[in-house]
Design an enzyme around this catalytic site. Sequence first.
Site, PDB file in Angstrom:
ATOM      1  N   THR A   1       1.030  -1.262   0.042  1.00  0.00           N
ATOM      2  CA  THR A   1      -0.038  -0.042   0.199  1.00  0.00           C
ATOM      3  C   THR A   1       0.908   1.204  -0.314  1.00  0.00           C
ATOM      4  O   THR A   1       2.082   1.300   0.519  1.00  0.00           O
ATOM      5  CB  THR A   1      -0.989   0.049   1.172  1.00  0.00           C
ATOM      6  OG1 THR A   1      -0.205   0.029   2.453  1.00  0.00           O
ATOM      7  CG2 THR A   1      -1.868  -1.132   1.406  1.00  0.00           C
ATOM      8  N   GLY A   2       0.459   2.181  -0.377  1.00  0.00           N
ATOM      9  CA  GLY A   2       1.232   3.661  -0.559  1.00  0.00           C
ATOM     10  C   GLY A   2       2.295   3.516  -1.643  1.00  0.00           C
ATOM     11  O   GLY A   2       3.234   3.892  -1.369  1.00  0.00           O
TER      12      GLY A   2
ATOM     13  N   TYR B   1       0.141  12.129  14.767  1.00  0.00           N
ATOM     14  CA  TYR B   1       0.886  11.181  13.900  1.00  0.00           C
ATOM     15  C   TYR B   1       1.538  10.192  14.842  1.00  0.00           C
ATOM     16  O   TYR B   1       1.609   9.014  14.675  1.00  0.00           O
ATOM     17  CB  TYR B   1       1.816  12.138  12.905  1.00  0.00           C
ATOM     18  CG  TYR B   1       2.676  11.192  12.146  1.00  0.00           C
ATOM     19  CD1 TYR B   1       2.247  10.358  11.124  1.00  0.00           C
ATOM     20  CD2 TYR B   1       4.035  11.064  12.321  1.00  0.00           C
ATOM     21  CE1 TYR B   1       3.095   9.555  10.356  1.00  0.00           C
ATOM     22  CE2 TYR B   1       5.055  10.696  11.307  1.00  0.00           C
ATOM     23  CZ  TYR B   1       4.452   9.683  10.589  1.00  0.00           C
ATOM     24  OH  TYR B   1       5.395   8.956   9.665  1.00  0.00           O
TER      25      TYR B   1
ATOM     26  N   SER C   1       7.509   4.516  12.333  1.00  0.00           N
ATOM     27  CA  SER C   1       8.451   5.804  12.221  1.00  0.00           C
ATOM     28  C   SER C   1       9.076   5.849  13.566  1.00  0.00           C
ATOM     29  O   SER C   1       8.883   5.556  14.675  1.00  0.00           O
ATOM     30  CB  SER C   1       7.390   7.005  12.177  1.00  0.00           C
ATOM     31  OG  SER C   1       8.079   8.083  12.543  1.00  0.00           O
TER      32      SER C   1
ATOM     33  N   SER D   1       4.487   6.264  -4.708  1.00  0.00           N
ATOM     34  CA  SER D   1       5.155   7.263  -4.139  1.00  0.00           C
ATOM     35  C   SER D   1       6.467   6.781  -2.949  1.00  0.00           C
ATOM     36  O   SER D   1       6.288   5.952  -2.339  1.00  0.00           O
ATOM     37  CB  SER D   1       4.234   8.248  -3.338  1.00  0.00           C
ATOM     38  OG  SER D   1       4.973   9.436  -3.087  1.00  0.00           O
ATOM     39  N   GLY D   2       7.246   7.597  -2.846  1.00  0.00           N
ATOM     40  CA  GLY D   2       8.502   7.537  -1.719  1.00  0.00           C
ATOM     41  C   GLY D   2       8.743   5.911  -1.675  1.00  0.00           C
ATOM     42  O   GLY D   2       9.324   5.306  -2.387  1.00  0.00           O
ATOM     43  N   ILE D   3       8.596   5.649  -0.291  1.00  0.00           N
ATOM     44  CA  ILE D   3       9.179   4.035   0.186  1.00  0.00           C
ATOM     45  C   ILE D   3       8.304   2.969  -0.262  1.00  0.00           C
ATOM     46  O   ILE D   3       9.113   2.051  -0.995  1.00  0.00           O
ATOM     47  CB  ILE D   3       8.965   4.232   1.707  1.00  0.00           C
ATOM     48  CG1 ILE D   3       9.960   4.997   2.430  1.00  0.00           C
ATOM     49  CG2 ILE D   3       9.240   2.815   2.177  1.00  0.00           C
ATOM     50  CD1 ILE D   3       9.534   5.479   4.153  1.00  0.00           C
ATOM     51  N   GLY D   4       7.062   3.312  -0.607  1.00  0.00           N
ATOM     52  CA  GLY D   4       6.186   2.146  -1.297  1.00  0.00           C
ATOM     53  C   GLY D   4       6.620   2.199  -2.731  1.00  0.00           C
ATOM     54  O   GLY D   4       6.895   0.750  -2.990  1.00  0.00           O
TER      55      GLY D   4
HETATM   56  P1  NAP Z   1       4.770   9.413   0.377  1.00  0.00           P
HETATM   57  O1  NAP Z   1       5.880   9.390  -0.595  1.00  0.00           O
HETATM   58  O2  NAP Z   1       3.812  10.509   0.590  1.00  0.00           O
HETATM   59  O3  NAP Z   1       4.179   7.751   0.267  1.00  0.00           O
HETATM   60  C1  NAP Z   1       2.894   7.665   1.154  1.00  0.00           C
HETATM   61  C2  NAP Z   1       2.222   6.825   0.262  1.00  0.00           C
HETATM   62  O4  NAP Z   1       0.875   6.370   0.807  1.00  0.00           O
HETATM   63  C3  NAP Z   1       1.371   7.571  -1.032  1.00  0.00           C
HETATM   64  O5  NAP Z   1       1.527   6.772  -2.109  1.00  0.00           O
HETATM   65  C4  NAP Z   1       0.116   8.035  -0.539  1.00  0.00           C
HETATM   66  O6  NAP Z   1      -0.767   8.506  -1.516  1.00  0.00           O
HETATM   67  C5  NAP Z   1      -0.385   6.656   0.204  1.00  0.00           C
HETATM   68  N1  NAP Z   1      -1.440   7.193   1.032  1.00  0.00           N
HETATM   69  C6  NAP Z   1      -1.740   8.003   1.834  1.00  0.00           C
HETATM   70  N2  NAP Z   1      -2.961   8.146   2.313  1.00  0.00           N
HETATM   71  C7  NAP Z   1      -3.480   6.859   1.780  1.00  0.00           C
HETATM   72  C8  NAP Z   1      -4.778   6.331   1.719  1.00  0.00           C
HETATM   73  N3  NAP Z   1      -5.846   6.849   2.564  1.00  0.00           N
HETATM   74  N4  NAP Z   1      -4.865   5.152   0.994  1.00  0.00           N
HETATM   75  C9  NAP Z   1      -3.906   4.726   0.275  1.00  0.00           C
HETATM   76  N5  NAP Z   1      -2.917   5.432   0.196  1.00  0.00           N
HETATM   77  C10 NAP Z   1      -2.644   6.271   0.792  1.00  0.00           C
HETATM   78  O7  NAP Z   1       5.751   9.260   1.909  1.00  0.00           O
HETATM   79  P2  NAP Z   1       6.637   8.163   2.262  1.00  0.00           P
HETATM   80  O8  NAP Z   1       7.588   8.974   3.135  1.00  0.00           O
HETATM   81  O9  NAP Z   1       7.068   7.093   1.302  1.00  0.00           O
HETATM   82  O10 NAP Z   1       5.582   7.582   3.413  1.00  0.00           O
HETATM   83  C11 NAP Z   1       5.518   6.132   3.821  1.00  0.00           C
HETATM   84  C12 NAP Z   1       5.438   5.680   4.920  1.00  0.00           C
HETATM   85  O11 NAP Z   1       6.644   5.795   5.604  1.00  0.00           O
HETATM   86  C13 NAP Z   1       4.213   6.343   5.670  1.00  0.00           C
HETATM   87  O12 NAP Z   1       3.638   5.472   6.474  1.00  0.00           O
HETATM   88  C14 NAP Z   1       4.910   7.458   6.741  1.00  0.00           C
HETATM   89  O13 NAP Z   1       4.303   7.594   7.773  1.00  0.00           O
HETATM   90  C15 NAP Z   1       6.434   6.573   6.754  1.00  0.00           C
HETATM   91  N6  NAP Z   1       7.429   7.446   7.279  1.00  0.00           N
HETATM   92  C16 NAP Z   1       7.933   8.211   6.305  1.00  0.00           C
HETATM   93  C17 NAP Z   1       8.965   9.008   6.917  1.00  0.00           C
HETATM   94  C18 NAP Z   1       9.681  10.023   6.019  1.00  0.00           C
HETATM   95  O14 NAP Z   1      10.350  10.943   6.609  1.00  0.00           O
HETATM   96  N7  NAP Z   1       9.409  10.003   4.802  1.00  0.00           N
HETATM   97  C19 NAP Z   1       9.654   8.883   8.216  1.00  0.00           C
HETATM   98  C20 NAP Z   1       9.013   7.934   9.088  1.00  0.00           C
HETATM   99  C21 NAP Z   1       7.956   7.112   8.449  1.00  0.00           C
HETATM  100  P3  NAP Z   1      -0.625   9.859  -2.244  1.00  0.00           P
HETATM  101  O15 NAP Z   1       0.365   9.936  -3.074  1.00  0.00           O
HETATM  102  O16 NAP Z   1      -2.083   9.776  -2.660  1.00  0.00           O
HETATM  103  O17 NAP Z   1      -0.578  11.053  -0.900  1.00  0.00           O
END
Ligand code: NAP
Length: 249
Positions: free
Chosen positions: A12-13, A150, A137, A16-19
């Site tokens: 899931t997710g 969060y 996180s 973008s980004g990590i996913g």
């Molecule tokens: P990201 O690039 O924004 O990726 C997040 C993904 O989750 C996006 O594909 C987003 O879709 C999707 N998403 C959000 N709400 C959703 C929903 N209701 N249903 C389905 N998909 C949904 O950010 P990321 O940093 O890779 O985040 C991935 C995970 O890492 C998250 O759980 C975040 O809390 C965690 N994390 C990130 C960091 C950091 O510094 N980046 C640090 C610690 C933990 P959209 O593109 O539509 O928004």
Amino acid sequence: MKKLENKVAVITGANSGIGLATAKLFLQEGAKVVVSGRRQEALDEAAKNLNGDFITVKADVAKPGDNTILIQKAIDTYGHIDILFLNAGVAPPTPTQDITEEHYNHVFDINVKGPILAVKEALPYLKDEGTILFTNSVVTQKGFDGLGVYSASKGALRAYQRVLTAEVKSRKIRVNSIAPGPIDTPIYDKMGLPDDVIEEMGKGFAEQVPLGRFGASEEIAKTALFLASDDASYINGVELEVDGGLSQI
Ligand code: NAP
């Protein structure tokens, strides 16, 4: 030999980004991947950069019916699931005095309810000896201004994972999570903050990390690959910090 040859992974997710970085790496390692996100146009864009055996599924994890659809499409296409990676999340900052019920519900619906309901839907189809991964996180161990809801959501998820680890033990399913520190992804652009505030916040995070920098999505993807593969066959129930040492000092 590829590390995930013929394994079926649901992420899931993943637009973008990590996913997305993890979907790319899992595909390179021979997995069949269900690439899920909440926006079809973002999924279509992500698909242009993916090679291998994958499908995209539009599903908003905050909507219970969408979790059912996600798992059903995965099963209709690939028949079972080996790896379930609950990674979707949001991190909108709000200081406690400004928290509203709407903000709370938004964050908890996506970060807590979503993954828990997706696990419930997937469990009947998850292979014995399969694996479930979550993205937590560093915020469960460190307090950052404005990230109260969060942080609480990720803490709730961590507590749930301990129970899940016990609940699936008879099926030898491993449950692990990754706790990233600051990772350079689009999540910061989605926080609803002005660019200069984001830049300052980024500098502040990087200064606190012993390695002095943000991590890359690919570094988290490699961790997900490790935890999902047989290389981690005796690792179960952990939260692995991938944060340049931030949570350790
Ligand atoms: P990201 O690039 O924004 O990726 C997040 C993904 O989750 C996006 O594909 C987003 O879709 C999707 N998403 C959000 N709400 C959703 C929903 N209701 N249903 C389905 N998909 C949904 O950010 P990321 O940093 O890779 O985040 C991935 C995970 O890492 C998250 O759980 C975040 O809390 C965690 N994390 C990130 C960091 C950091 O510094 N980046 C640090 C610690 C933990 P959209 O593109 O539509 O928004």
